[in-house]
Design a protein around this motif. Structure first.
Motif, PDB file in Angstrom:
ATOM      1  N   ASP A  49      14.745  15.945  -8.032  1.00 14.78           N
ATOM      2  CA  ASP A  49      14.915  17.097  -8.836  1.00 14.78           C
ATOM      3  C   ASP A  49      15.784  17.819  -8.029  1.00 14.78           C
ATOM      4  OD1 ASP A  49      13.056  16.773 -11.081  1.00 14.78           O
ATOM      5  OD2 ASP A  49      11.600  16.604  -9.539  1.00 14.78           O
ATOM      6  N   TYR A  50      15.446  18.026  -6.725  1.00 18.26           N
ATOM      7  CA  TYR A  50      16.051  19.307  -5.732  1.00 18.26           C
ATOM      8  C   TYR A  50      16.327  18.507  -4.462  1.00 18.26           C
ATOM      9  CZ  TYR A  50      14.004  22.153  -9.277  1.00 18.26           C
ATOM     10  OH  TYR A  50      13.402  22.762 -10.537  1.00 18.26           O
ATOM     11  N   TYR A  51      17.265  19.148  -3.800  1.00 11.71           N
ATOM     12  CA  TYR A  51      17.236  18.733  -2.259  1.00 11.71           C
ATOM     13  C   TYR A  51      17.623  20.222  -1.542  1.00 11.71           C
ATOM     14  CZ  TYR A  51      22.432  19.914  -1.953  1.00 11.71           C
ATOM     15  OH  TYR A  51      23.661  20.657  -2.064  1.00 11.71           O
ATOM     16  N   VAL A  52      17.379  19.850  -0.292  1.00  5.44           N
ATOM     17  CA  VAL A  52      17.720  20.940   0.729  1.00  5.44           C
ATOM     18  C   VAL A  52      18.229  20.191   1.952  1.00  5.44           C
ATOM     19  CG1 VAL A  52      15.773  22.781   0.338  1.00  5.44           C
ATOM     20  CG2 VAL A  52      15.376  20.820   1.627  1.00  5.44           C
ATOM     21  N   ASP A  53      19.096  21.165   2.825  1.00  7.46           N
ATOM     22  CA  ASP A  53      19.767  20.372   3.987  1.00  7.46           C
ATOM     23  C   ASP A  53      18.420  20.081   4.959  1.00  7.46           C
ATOM     24  OD1 ASP A  53      22.451  20.489   3.396  1.00  7.46           O
ATOM     25  OD2 ASP A  53      22.475  22.660   3.701  1.00  7.46           O
ATOM     26  N   CYS A  59       5.207   9.216 -10.002  1.00  2.00           N
ATOM     27  CA  CYS A  59       4.001   9.713 -10.147  1.00  2.00           C
ATOM     28  C   CYS A  59       3.665  11.192 -10.994  1.00  2.00           C
ATOM     29  CB  CYS A  59       3.103  10.014  -8.893  1.00  2.00           C
ATOM     30  SG  CYS A  59       2.593   8.504  -8.075  1.00  2.00           S
ATOM     31  N   GLY A  60       5.035  11.498 -11.401  1.00  2.00           N
ATOM     32  CA  GLY A  60       5.097  12.708 -12.135  1.00  2.00           C
ATOM     33  C   GLY A  60       4.926  13.927 -11.396  1.00  2.00           C
ATOM     34  N   VAL A 110      -5.509  17.125  -7.428  1.00  2.00           N
ATOM     35  CA  VAL A 110      -4.309  17.491  -7.492  1.00  2.00           C
ATOM     36  C   VAL A 110      -3.590  17.296  -9.043  1.00  2.00           C
ATOM     37  CG1 VAL A 110      -3.641  16.946  -5.158  1.00  2.00           C
ATOM     38  CG2 VAL A 110      -3.405  14.970  -6.471  1.00  2.00           C
ATOM     39  N   ASP A 111      -2.927  18.179  -9.238  1.00  2.00           N
ATOM     40  CA  ASP A 111      -2.206  18.221 -10.525  1.00  2.00           C
ATOM     41  C   ASP A 111      -0.816  17.807 -10.312  1.00  2.00           C
ATOM     42  OD1 ASP A 111      -0.930  18.696 -12.998  1.00  2.00           O
ATOM     43  OD2 ASP A 111      -1.678  20.901 -12.999  1.00  2.00           O
ATOM     44  N   PRO A 112      -0.431  16.441 -10.639  1.00  2.00           N
ATOM     45  CA  PRO A 112       1.035  16.077 -10.552  1.00  2.00           C
ATOM     46  C   PRO A 112       1.879  17.165 -10.828  1.00  2.00           C
ATOM     47  CG  PRO A 112      -0.294  14.294 -11.365  1.00  2.00           C
ATOM     48  CD  PRO A 112      -1.175  15.549 -11.517  1.00  2.00           C
ATOM     49  N   ALA A 113       1.773  18.091 -11.871  1.00  2.00           N
ATOM     50  CA  ALA A 113       2.790  18.869 -12.404  1.00  2.00           C
ATOM     51  C   ALA A 113       2.833  20.256 -11.276  1.00  2.00           C
ATOM     52  CB  ALA A 113       2.374  19.578 -13.552  1.00  2.00           C
ATOM     53  N   ARG A 114       1.890  20.318 -10.350  1.00  2.00           N
ATOM     54  CA  ARG A 114       1.710  21.406  -9.530  1.00  2.00           C
ATOM     55  C   ARG A 114       1.908  20.683  -8.156  1.00  2.00           C
ATOM     56  NH1 ARG A 114       1.055  26.308 -11.273  1.00  2.00           N
ATOM     57  NH2 ARG A 114       0.173  26.884  -9.245  1.00  2.00           N
ATOM     58  N   VAL A 137       0.726  -1.247  -0.006  1.00  2.00           N
ATOM     59  CA  VAL A 137      -0.074   0.075   0.038  1.00  2.00           C
ATOM     60  C   VAL A 137       0.875   1.314  -0.183  1.00  2.00           C
ATOM     61  CG1 VAL A 137      -1.507   1.389   1.555  1.00  2.00           C
ATOM     62  CG2 VAL A 137      -1.878  -1.074   1.249  1.00  2.00           C
ATOM     63  N   GLY A 138       2.010   1.242   0.727  1.00  2.00           N
ATOM     64  CA  GLY A 138       2.691   2.395   0.894  1.00  2.00           C
ATOM     65  C   GLY A 138       3.690   2.741  -0.181  1.00  2.00           C
ATOM     66  N   LYS A 139       4.382   3.906   0.113  1.00  2.00           N
ATOM     67  CA  LYS A 139       5.411   4.172  -0.989  1.00  2.00           C
ATOM     68  C   LYS A 139       6.616   3.271  -1.008  1.00  2.00           C
ATOM     69  CE  LYS A 139       6.049   7.363   2.341  1.00  2.00           C
ATOM     70  NZ  LYS A 139       6.570   8.422   3.204  1.00  2.00           N
ATOM     71  N   PRO A 140       7.239   3.082  -2.188  1.00  2.00           N
ATOM     72  CA  PRO A 140       6.972   3.666  -3.344  1.00  2.00           C
ATOM     73  C   PRO A 140       5.715   3.438  -4.364  1.00  2.00           C
ATOM     74  CG  PRO A 140       8.475   1.913  -3.716  1.00  2.00           C
ATOM     75  CD  PRO A 140       8.069   1.878  -2.289  1.00  2.00           C
ATOM     76  N   ASN A 141       4.824   2.634  -3.873  1.00  2.00           N
ATOM     77  CA  ASN A 141       3.823   2.312  -4.602  1.00  2.00           C
ATOM     78  C   ASN A 141       2.878   3.410  -4.886  1.00  2.00           C
ATOM     79  OD1 ASN A 141       1.246   1.223  -5.718  1.00  2.00           O
ATOM     80  ND2 ASN A 141       1.649  -0.527  -4.671  1.00  2.00           N
ATOM     81  N   ARG A 142       2.446   3.792  -6.069  1.00  2.00           N
ATOM     82  CA  ARG A 142       1.755   4.898  -6.281  1.00  2.00           C
ATOM     83  C   ARG A 142       0.117   4.909  -5.855  1.00  2.00           C
ATOM     84  NH1 ARG A 142       0.945   7.114 -11.560  1.00  2.00           N
ATOM     85  NH2 ARG A 142      -0.835   8.121 -10.553  1.00  2.00           N
ATOM     86  N   PHE A 143      -0.266   3.666  -5.143  1.00  2.00           N
ATOM     87  CA  PHE A 143      -1.577   3.625  -4.423  1.00  2.00           C
ATOM     88  C   PHE A 143      -1.587   4.803  -3.403  1.00  2.00           C
ATOM     89  CE2 PHE A 143      -4.565   2.395  -1.312  1.00  2.00           C
ATOM     90  CZ  PHE A 143      -5.474   2.197  -1.980  1.00  2.00           C
ATOM     91  N   MET A 144      -0.659   4.907  -2.676  1.00  2.00           N
ATOM     92  CA  MET A 144      -0.629   6.192  -1.820  1.00  2.00           C
ATOM     93  C   MET A 144      -0.923   7.485  -2.575  1.00  2.00           C
ATOM     94  SD  MET A 144       1.872   6.168   1.383  1.00  2.00           S
ATOM     95  CE  MET A 144       0.769   5.533   2.902  1.00  2.00           C
ATOM     96  N   PHE A 145      -0.173   7.737  -3.573  1.00  2.00           N
ATOM     97  CA  PHE A 145      -0.483   9.091  -4.281  1.00  2.00           C
ATOM     98  C   PHE A 145      -2.188   8.961  -4.887  1.00  2.00           C
ATOM     99  CE2 PHE A 145      -0.805  11.546  -8.202  1.00  2.00           C
ATOM    100  CZ  PHE A 145      -0.561  12.522  -7.533  1.00  2.00           C
ATOM    101  N   ASP A 146      -2.340   8.026  -5.272  1.00  2.00           N
ATOM    102  CA  ASP A 146      -3.844   7.734  -5.848  1.00  2.00           C
ATOM    103  C   ASP A 146      -4.936   8.095  -4.580  1.00  2.00           C
ATOM    104  OD1 ASP A 146      -2.574   7.145  -8.225  1.00  2.00           O
ATOM    105  OD2 ASP A 146      -3.142   5.018  -8.030  1.00  2.00           O
TER     106      ASP A 146
END
Ligand code: PLP
Ligand code: CA
Length: 309
Positions: free
Chosen positions: A294-298, A260-261, A238-242, A221-230
């Motif tokens: 894509d990015y990281y922060v400390d 999941c984009g 939710v727009d994946p691009a935003r 059920v959990g991450k990384p499966n996309r079920f959680m995002f679904d």
């Protein structure tokens, strides 16, 4: 949009990335807090995001807390108020999965704790098993013949501090009794890190034990499966691009976000060090590139300047 390069998110880029997002999904442990202590500056950063009108959701593989318990922890640690419907824990998402997969009246045999039981009750799924092992008899020979509940149509494996050989026997028996019995795991996290480099075995170890006995693969059920995002996407527009996925773990948070984009942001306050990302970036194996954010922060506190502080 080029390849994901794990660039530090700061300055003008940080302002632009945040301006382009209307939803942020936060992993919890290692991002917002470590154990019971908030990451310094994290409550302020989320307060600013909420004040800027962003939708904040919480996606956690921890099956040990209900949605309501997460809202209380967020409040106690000084984060902006969240409603239960903003919380997507693997206990809630597992209950939701079983609600749609099981016929009415079917029950689940559960390796897990009280939170998993509570989330199943909230969606009306009868359950057996959570809590300390109720041994059907003193010896394995008794366990193999104890009565089984014919209503059980799923075995659900979550974090279970009372995991035992007797429970493993019972789970196997339910799976053998009925070839249509579902096998569902909340998550596959292999370890739960503790302070100072120590760790304890994660739920993935328990799921593997049941899979090995049953010789079947669990639905996770959990991450990384996309079920959680679904689950998030079925509750909110939710727009994946935003949408930005913020996490500390590459093989769960970042992999789910990338597949999941979503825009992915790694924070270094949890289990991952930057050189692990570099190893994936340097690799010739394309599959490893899906572990690169894509990015990281400390720390997510580093977003504060981009949020006007
Ligand atoms: N599973 C359990 C039982 C945990 O206690 C934790 C963290 O505390 C996790 C999983 C990982 O949670 P998250 O996905 O929020 O990092
Ligand atoms: Ca985490």
């Amino acid at each position: 949009v080029g390849p994901r390069l794990c660039r530090r998110l700061e300055g003008e880029a940080a302002r632009a990335v945040l301006a382009n997002a209307d939803t942020l999904l936060f992993d919890c442990d290692g991002v917002l807090w470590r154990g019971d202590t908030a990451v310094s500056g994290a409550p302020a950063a989320l307060g600013r995001l909420a004040a800027a009108g962003k939708r904040l959701c919480y996606v956690t593989n921890n099956s040990g807390r209900t949605r309501v318990a997460y809202t209380e922890k967020l409040r106690r640690l000084g984060f902006p108020p969240a409603e239960p419907r903003h919380i997507f824990g693997s206990a809630f998402c597992a209950a939701r999965y079983l609600r749609q997969a099981l016929p009415p009246g079917a029950a689940a045999y559960v390796l897990g704790g009280p939170a998993l039981a509570a989330e199943l009750e909230a969606v009306g799924i009868p359950h057996l098993g959570p809590g300390p092992a109720a041994l059907p008899g003193p010896a394995p020979a008794d366990w193999a013949t104890a009565p089984l509940d014919p209503a059980v149509r799923a075995v659900l494996v979550g974090f279970d501090e009372h995991f035992s050989y007797a429970k493993l026997c019972q789970a196997l028996r339910y799976l053998l009794q009925n070839p249509d019995c579902l096998l569902v795991g909340t998550n596959r996290d292999h370890r739960l890190p503790l302070e100072g480099g120590a760790a304890i075995p994660g739920t993935g170890c328990l799921v593997k034990a049941v899979e090995t006995a049953a010789q079947r693969e669990a639905f996770i059920v959990g991450k990384p499966n996309r079920f959680m995002f679904d689950c998030v996407a079925s509750e909110f527009q939710v727009d994946p691009a935003r949408t930005i996925m913020v996490g500390d773990r590459l093989d769960t948070d970042i992999l789910m976000g990338n597949s999941c984009g979503l825009t992915t942001l790694l924070t270094l306050t949890g289990v991952t060090a930057l050189d692990e990302v570099q190893a994936h970036l340097d690799s010739d194996c394309p599959a490893r590139h899906s572990l690169v954010p894509d990015y990281y922060v400390d720390s997510i506190a580093d977003l504060l300047p981009a949020l006007g502080e």
